[in-house]
Enzyme design. Structure first.
Site, short mmCIF file in Angstrom:
data_model
loop_
_atom_site.label_atom_id
_atom_site.label_comp_id
_atom_site.label_asym_id
_atom_site.label_seq_id
_atom_site.Cartn_x
_atom_site.Cartn_y
_atom_site.Cartn_z
CB ALA A 66 -17.93 44.38 6.44
CB ILE A 102 -10.34 44.13 3.60
CG1 ILE A 102 -9.68 45.30 2.85
CG2 ILE A 102 -10.48 44.45 5.08
CD1 ILE A 102 -10.37 46.64 3.01
CE LYS A 110 -11.97 28.79 3.67
NZ LYS A 110 -12.50 29.16 2.35
CG MET A 164 -14.84 37.23 10.60
SD MET A 164 -13.63 36.43 9.49
CE MET A 164 -12.45 37.78 9.21
CD GLU A 183 -28.79 76.24 -23.03
OE1 GLU A 183 -28.50 75.29 -22.29
OE2 GLU A 183 -29.33 77.30 -22.62
N GLY A 216 -17.66 38.33 -0.03
CA GLY A 216 -18.32 39.41 0.68
C GLY A 216 -17.35 40.54 0.98
CG ASP A 252 -17.78 34.61 0.81
OD1 ASP A 252 -18.85 35.23 0.98
OD2 ASP A 252 -16.68 35.19 0.64
N PRO A 307 -20.93 44.47 1.35
CG PRO A 307 -21.51 46.27 2.70
CD PRO A 307 -20.87 45.93 1.39
#
Length: 476
Positions: A336, A310, A274, A387, A27, A305, A252, A229
């Site tokens: 997340a 999404i 933000k 959020m 082998e 993030g 961000d 996340p």
């Protein structure tokens, strides 16, 4: 000037159509033969009882079975020699005979009987990366190869082939070595590399031609990247490759410092995040800055993030890029709801508790359509609410009013997947109080699957008391 002496001189040998002798038919010998065949060697084999897979190679004329018994004269007209037998005396004979004839020889798994060794290879043909520990720690070399393998895009080989075809053309337009070096550095970091990664080779070559005849005309691009996340280990390999090519990164507040640390040291970093009750960059200003940087010829990474599509306004930013005629691409990320719940030991679906999962944002435009609370309040489903802490009271009130039981399990996961992750659990009627005490950012989870947290939690997260204690220590 003194320098450290090394045991081996790293070389790449051209063995195509050259005779290479392999002694052994098991082998291990087969693995070496397959590697040699990829390099185009004329493989000759000495083996008393070859492996059936090796006999199949002989039948296909992919290798030649020249003898059953080793004889020193077999070494007279070969380029390299490999001994892969379990007969130590025979291996020694092969080594001594090869040395006497000044043939390079490798006795497998016996470093003292090797005048050359096989490195661990990262294959992006025609690009090859060879890693060797000089025979001292082959497992360490293999582990390092695995790390490098993960970092190098699979399209590098095709990129190198295209670059090879263009070498003479580039020389005709860039007359100095320094000018050609700068051209290729820009190409391998810019639009050409992105188009090759996207599989659009004709467009990639057009970008090369445009940059060659009219430097700067190909412009830059915007790459939207999901950072995950928080845990830098959840950044995708493609995401890592892209942020290490970026000239400028717009990020961000949800992007962790650990992820930002992975960027090029000379990349410009601009925060456009933000955050409630804090200074924030208006969305139209972010869109404008992204477009302007790309039009200036920069490779622009918009790092967001979680997943950028999404609840991340990624679609809006790419609409602005499309309207401005700026090329773009997207690298998805771990959202997340998926990452934070997994680290909290809360499966989003489970056949005994939840047959569906719904992602909802608690932060929406005032003129948007109201939630279908009756639909969201149905049992045997999981709600993952982004959020939502500031509207936790309203969320709890509406779900209860539309039929969700007040003892429905809920969780508030703060700073999910990070070292200071916190998970607070309770019932739907307690959601408001749990959310008030939660550090940001936080994800709300509603559904029977939350009850599995105590059983399945595996990630070592902080309790509220531990987090407070840690903050006091850090302030001190």
């Amino acid at each position: 000037m003194s320098c450290r002496v090394v045991d081996y001189l790293p070389l790449f040998a051209a063995v195509k159509n050259r005779p290479v002798l392999v002694i052994g038919g098991g082998e291990i010998a087969l693995r070496k033969i397959m590697f040699l065949r990829r390099a185009g060697a004329d493989v000759q084999v000495v083996a008393e009882q070859p492996d059936p897979a090796l006999i199949a190679l002989f039948d296909q004329q992919a290798a030649r079975w020249v003898a059953k018994i080793f004889d020193e004269s077999q070494l007279d007209k070969v380029f390299l020699v490999i001994a892969a037998t379990d007969d130590s005396a025979l291996n020694r004979r092969v080594f001594d005979a090869a040395n006497a004839r000044h043939r390079l020889v490798n006795v497998v798994d016996n470093q003292p009987l090797c005048s050359f060794i096989f490195p661990s290879i990262v294959d992006r043909s025609p690009l090859l990366v060879a890693i060797s520990s000089g025979g001292n720690a082959p497992v360490l070399a293999r582990l390092l190869r695995e790390k490098i393998e993960a970092l190098l895009p699979g399209n590098l080989g095709r990129m190198a082939e295209v670059a090879g075809r263009w070498r003479e053309r580039i020389k005709a337009f860039r007359h100095t070595t320094d000018a050609r070096r700068r051209f290729w550095e820009s190409a391998f970091r810019g639009r050409f590399a992105s188009l090759m990664a996207a599989g659009d080779e004709p467009a990639a070559e057009r970008a090369l031609q445009a940059e060659l005849t009219s430097p700067g005309s190909s412009g830059g691009e915007i790459i939207l990247v999901g950072a995950g996340p928080g845990d830098a280990g959840l950044l995708t390999l493609r995401g890592l490759q892209v942020i290490q090519q970026a000239d400028i990164i717009f990020y961000d507040h949800l992007v962790s410092d650990e992820v930002l640390e992975l960027a090029r040291r000379d990349a410009e970093k601009v925060c456009v995040g933000k955050r409630a009750s804090a200074h924030a960059v208006a969305q139209h200003d972010t869109n404008r800055m992204l477009v302007e940087a790309a039009r200036a010829g920069k490779t622009v990474v918009r790092l967001k993030g979680g997943d950028p599509f999404i609840f991340g306004r990624g679609g809006e930013e790419l609409q602005a890029a499309a309207a401005a005629g700026v090329p773009f691409q997207v690298v998805p990320g771990v959202t997340a709801a998926s990452g934070a719940t997994a680290y909290a030991g809360i499966p989003l679906t489970h056949r005994d508790y939840a047959q569906s999962v719904t992602f909802v944002t608690g932060h929406y435009k005032a003129d948007s359509a109201p939630f279908d609370w009756a639909q969201l309040a149905q049992s045997r489903q999981t709600l993952a609410i982004y959020m939502g802490t500031m509207k936790a009271a309203e969320i709890s009130k509406q779900l209860l009013a539309h039929g969700r039981g007040k003892t429905t399990p809920v969780a508030v996961i703060s700073r999910g997947t990070r070292a200071d992750q916190q998970v607070a659990t309770g019932t739907l009627e307690q959601l408001e109080d749990l959310a008030k005490a939660a550090p940001m950012p936080a994800l709300l989870v509603v559904g029977e699957v939350v009850g599995l947290h105590r059983e399945l939690a595996w990630f070592r997260h902080m309790t509220a008391a531990q987090a407070f204690s840690a903050s006091v220590i850090n302030l001190a």
